[in-house]
Design a protein around this motif. Structure first.
Motif, PDB file in Angstrom:
ATOM      1  N   ALA A 189       0.242  10.544  -4.093  1.00 53.69           N
ATOM      2  CA  ALA A 189       1.350   9.710  -3.626  1.00 53.69           C
ATOM      3  C   ALA A 189       1.015   9.189  -2.231  1.00 53.69           C
ATOM      4  CB  ALA A 189       2.643  10.508  -3.600  1.00 53.69           C
ATOM      5  N   VAL A 190       0.839   7.875  -2.130  1.00 58.15           N
ATOM      6  CA  VAL A 190       0.356   7.238  -0.902  1.00 58.15           C
ATOM      7  C   VAL A 190       1.422   6.318  -0.335  1.00 58.15           C
ATOM      8  CG1 VAL A 190      -1.569   5.974   0.136  1.00 58.15           C
ATOM      9  CG2 VAL A 190      -1.898   7.140  -2.048  1.00 58.15           C
ATOM     10  N   GLU A 191       1.704   6.473   0.948  1.00 60.05           N
ATOM     11  CA  GLU A 191       2.664   5.547   1.555  1.00 60.05           C
ATOM     12  C   GLU A 191       2.072   4.150   1.631  1.00 60.05           C
ATOM     13  OE1 GLU A 191       2.985   3.667   4.771  1.00 60.05           O
ATOM     14  OE2 GLU A 191       2.845   5.255   6.258  1.00 60.05           O
ATOM     15  N   ALA A 192       2.914   3.139   1.416  1.00 56.41           N
ATOM     16  CA  ALA A 192       2.487   1.732   1.484  1.00 56.41           C
ATOM     17  C   ALA A 192       3.629   0.927   2.086  1.00 56.41           C
ATOM     18  CB  ALA A 192       2.127   1.219   0.090  1.00 56.41           C
ATOM     19  N   THR A 193       3.913   1.212   3.348  1.00 54.30           N
ATOM     20  CA  THR A 193       5.058   0.626   4.030  1.00 54.30           C
ATOM     21  C   THR A 193       4.885  -0.863   4.313  1.00 54.30           C
ATOM     22  OG1 THR A 193       5.439   2.756   5.114  1.00 54.30           O
ATOM     23  CG2 THR A 193       6.519   0.846   6.081  1.00 54.30           C
ATOM     24  N   LEU A 194       3.651  -1.282   4.552  1.00 52.72           N
ATOM     25  CA  LEU A 194       3.416  -2.602   5.118  1.00 52.72           C
ATOM     26  C   LEU A 194       2.759  -3.569   4.145  1.00 52.72           C
ATOM     27  CD1 LEU A 194       1.905  -1.445   8.535  1.00 52.72           C
ATOM     28  CD2 LEU A 194       4.297  -1.976   8.035  1.00 52.72           C
ATOM     29  N   HIS A 195       3.193  -4.812   4.197  1.00 51.82           N
ATOM     30  CA  HIS A 195       2.471  -5.901   3.557  1.00 51.82           C
ATOM     31  C   HIS A 195       1.164  -6.095   4.313  1.00 51.82           C
ATOM     32  CE1 HIS A 195       1.583 -10.085   2.331  1.00 51.82           C
ATOM     33  NE2 HIS A 195       2.289  -9.791   1.254  1.00 51.82           N
ATOM     34  N   ASP A 196       0.187  -6.685   3.674  1.00 50.89           N
ATOM     35  CA  ASP A 196      -1.131  -6.814   4.296  1.00 50.89           C
ATOM     36  C   ASP A 196      -1.138  -7.637   5.580  1.00 50.89           C
ATOM     37  OD1 ASP A 196      -2.255  -5.229   2.398  1.00 50.89           O
ATOM     38  OD2 ASP A 196      -3.331  -6.812   1.347  1.00 50.89           O
ATOM     39  N   ASP A 197      -0.150  -8.495   5.762  1.00 52.64           N
ATOM     40  CA  ASP A 197      -0.132  -9.306   6.985  1.00 52.64           C
ATOM     41  C   ASP A 197       0.722  -8.675   8.089  1.00 52.64           C
ATOM     42  OD1 ASP A 197       2.447  -9.734   6.113  1.00 52.64           O
ATOM     43  OD2 ASP A 197       2.217 -11.892   5.785  1.00 52.64           O
ATOM     44  N   GLU A 198       1.187  -7.436   7.870  1.00 49.68           N
ATOM     45  CA  GLU A 198       1.975  -6.732   8.883  1.00 49.68           C
ATOM     46  C   GLU A 198       1.113  -5.714   9.622  1.00 49.68           C
ATOM     47  OE1 GLU A 198       6.467  -6.184   7.632  1.00 49.68           O
ATOM     48  OE2 GLU A 198       5.159  -5.465   6.024  1.00 49.68           O
ATOM     49  N   ARG A 199       1.554  -5.358  10.814  1.00 54.04           N
ATOM     50  CA  ARG A 199       0.878  -4.344  11.610  1.00 54.04           C
ATOM     51  C   ARG A 199       1.934  -3.415  12.202  1.00 54.04           C
ATOM     52  NH1 ARG A 199      -2.422  -6.596   9.257  1.00 54.04           N
ATOM     53  NH2 ARG A 199      -4.460  -7.425   9.906  1.00 54.04           N
ATOM     54  N   MET A 200       1.718  -2.117  12.091  1.00 53.93           N
ATOM     55  CA  MET A 200       2.608  -1.131  12.694  1.00 53.93           C
ATOM     56  C   MET A 200       1.844   0.173  12.819  1.00 53.93           C
ATOM     57  SD  MET A 200       6.268   0.409  11.333  1.00 53.93           S
ATOM     58  CE  MET A 200       7.015  -1.218  11.198  1.00 53.93           C
ATOM     59  N   ASP A 201       1.874   0.768  13.982  1.00 54.73           N
ATOM     60  CA  ASP A 201       1.172   2.027  14.180  1.00 54.73           C
ATOM     61  C   ASP A 201       1.699   3.099  13.235  1.00 54.73           C
ATOM     62  OD1 ASP A 201      -0.378   0.956  16.169  1.00 54.73           O
ATOM     63  OD2 ASP A 201       0.824   1.786  17.820  1.00 54.73           O
ATOM     64  N   GLY A 202       0.778   3.866  12.648  1.00 54.81           N
ATOM     65  CA  GLY A 202       1.180   5.022  11.865  1.00 54.81           C
ATOM     66  C   GLY A 202       1.614   4.738  10.455  1.00 54.81           C
ATOM     67  N   HIS A 203       1.318   3.544   9.942  1.00 53.16           N
ATOM     68  CA  HIS A 203       1.681   3.208   8.564  1.00 53.16           C
ATOM     69  C   HIS A 203       0.539   2.446   7.898  1.00 53.16           C
ATOM     70  CE1 HIS A 203       5.822   4.605   8.469  1.00 53.16           C
ATOM     71  NE2 HIS A 203       5.974   4.116   9.678  1.00 53.16           N
ATOM     72  N   LEU A 204       0.511   2.531   6.568  1.00 58.89           N
ATOM     73  CA  LEU A 204      -0.541   1.877   5.797  1.00 58.89           C
ATOM     74  C   LEU A 204      -0.074   0.543   5.233  1.00 58.89           C
ATOM     75  CD1 LEU A 204      -1.931   4.897   3.712  1.00 58.89           C
ATOM     76  CD2 LEU A 204      -3.043   3.770   5.646  1.00 58.89           C
ATOM     77  N   ARG A 205      -1.004  -0.400   5.187  1.00 56.64           N
ATOM     78  CA  ARG A 205      -0.790  -1.645   4.447  1.00 56.64           C
ATOM     79  C   ARG A 205      -1.125  -1.393   2.981  1.00 56.64           C
ATOM     80  NH1 ARG A 205      -3.079  -3.138   9.355  1.00 56.64           N
ATOM     81  NH2 ARG A 205      -5.196  -3.168   8.530  1.00 56.64           N
ATOM     82  N   VAL A 206      -0.619  -2.245   2.117  1.00 55.94           N
ATOM     83  CA  VAL A 206      -0.827  -2.069   0.679  1.00 55.94           C
ATOM     84  C   VAL A 206      -2.313  -1.999   0.353  1.00 55.94           C
ATOM     85  CG1 VAL A 206      -0.574  -3.199  -1.563  1.00 55.94           C
ATOM     86  CG2 VAL A 206       1.378  -3.066  -0.019  1.00 55.94           C
ATOM     87  N   ARG A 207      -3.105  -2.880   0.937  1.00 56.73           N
ATOM     88  CA  ARG A 207      -4.542  -2.884   0.647  1.00 56.73           C
ATOM     89  C   ARG A 207      -5.180  -1.547   1.033  1.00 56.73           C
ATOM     90  NH1 ARG A 207      -6.915  -4.764  -2.987  1.00 56.73           N
ATOM     91  NH2 ARG A 207      -7.519  -2.607  -3.204  1.00 56.73           N
ATOM     92  N   GLU A 208      -4.769  -0.998   2.156  1.00 57.28           N
ATOM     93  CA  GLU A 208      -5.315   0.285   2.596  1.00 57.28           C
ATOM     94  C   GLU A 208      -4.902   1.411   1.650  1.00 57.28           C
ATOM     95  OE1 GLU A 208      -5.480  -0.330   7.418  1.00 57.28           O
ATOM     96  OE2 GLU A 208      -3.532   0.053   6.480  1.00 57.28           O
ATOM     97  N   ALA A 209      -3.657   1.385   1.215  1.00 55.33           N
ATOM     98  CA  ALA A 209      -3.189   2.409   0.273  1.00 55.33           C
ATOM     99  C   ALA A 209      -3.965   2.349  -1.032  1.00 55.33           C
ATOM    100  CB  ALA A 209      -1.695   2.239   0.023  1.00 55.33           C
TER     101      ALA A 209
END
Length: 255
Positions: A189-209
């Motif tokens: 179970a992987v967090e995917a808080t951010l869309h790929d064009d978003e940036r926020m410390d401590g969270h993953l973008r979908v591509r990274e997840a």
């Protein structure tokens, strides 16, 4: 019903939000049912109600692993303890709470703030801080912790029972080692808080997840902690990783 299953209590982000097809995502919370025992991974606000909606008895909970202290992951701890002050209690007479460095003092402050309404009556509670690579044993299962990069102290967990393993990142920034931590897991179970064009410390973008899920070679890769932004176009993108799917509240996955 399977004797062992992973149940999503809350698949969303910081607050309840609408998901696709008119459904709603609640803040983070997950239950691992192992026969008659329920182990919780986070318990964000609103998830005591989600336990009831999932048909899970709160009294079956004996151990809770918290990834960090943000309210969307720990908000219903007080609600669970308050319930047990007046109704029921953990069946085995003991509740174990685990979290990252600073968690024990946090629970102490919470108890003092609500004193005396969170104090156990007729059962006992232990609270422990876990370090990186710490392990915890239960009845037929064991769990290990891994420090992850977030905006506060945070842990990921790997829970293993005979023939099955569940890995949950909690909130985390990019950490390539998480793929190794989740290697060949039954469910990742992987967090995917951010869309790929978003940036926020401590969270993953979908591509990274998705990259972490693919590298782990887990049987099922479950993207969660989803937001209205991160789930846009997600169904198509999940096709790039075998076994990948989006989490939904009250989703049940046999283990």
């Amino acid at each position: 019903m399977s004797e062992r299953e992973f149940v999503v209590l809350g698949s969303g982000g910081f607050s309840p939000a609408k998901a696709g097809q008119g459904t709603q995502r609640n803040p983070a919370g997950y239950a691992v049912r192992l026969k008659d025992e329920v182990v919780l991974l986070d318990l964000g606000f609103g998830n005591l109600r989600q336990l009831a909606r999932a048909g899970l008895d709160p009294d079956a909970v004996g151990t809770v692993f918290f990834t960090h202290r943000h309210p969307d992951h720990v908000g219903d701890l007080a609600a669970l303890l308050f319930r047990w002050r007046y109704e029921g209690g953990p069946r085995k007479g003991k509740l174990r709470l685990f979290g990252p460095r600073g968690f024990k003092s946090f629970v102490g402050r919470l108890e003092r703030a609500y004193h005396p309404w969170l104090k156990p009556r007729g059962w006992t509670m232990t609270v422990e801080d876990l370090a990186d690579r710490a392990t915890v044993k239960g009845d037929g299962w064991k769990a290990s912790a891994r420090e992850v990069p977030h905006t506060t102290e945070a842990l990921a967990y790997r829970l293993e029972a005979v023939g099955a393993s569940v890995v949950y990142t909690g909130d985390t920034g990019w950490d390539a080692g998480l793929a190794r931590f989740a290697e060949d897991a039954t469910l990742f179970a992987v967090e995917a808080t951010l869309h790929d064009d978003e940036r926020m410390d401590g969270h993953l973008r979908v591509r990274e997840a998705l990259d972490l899920g693919a590298a782990s070679k887990a049987k099922t890769v479950l993207l969660t902690h989803l937001t209205p932004r991160s789930e846009k176009g997600l169904a198509r993108r999940l096709e790039s990783v075998p076994g990948a799917r989006a989490a939904e509240d009250l989703l049940r996955i046999p283990l």
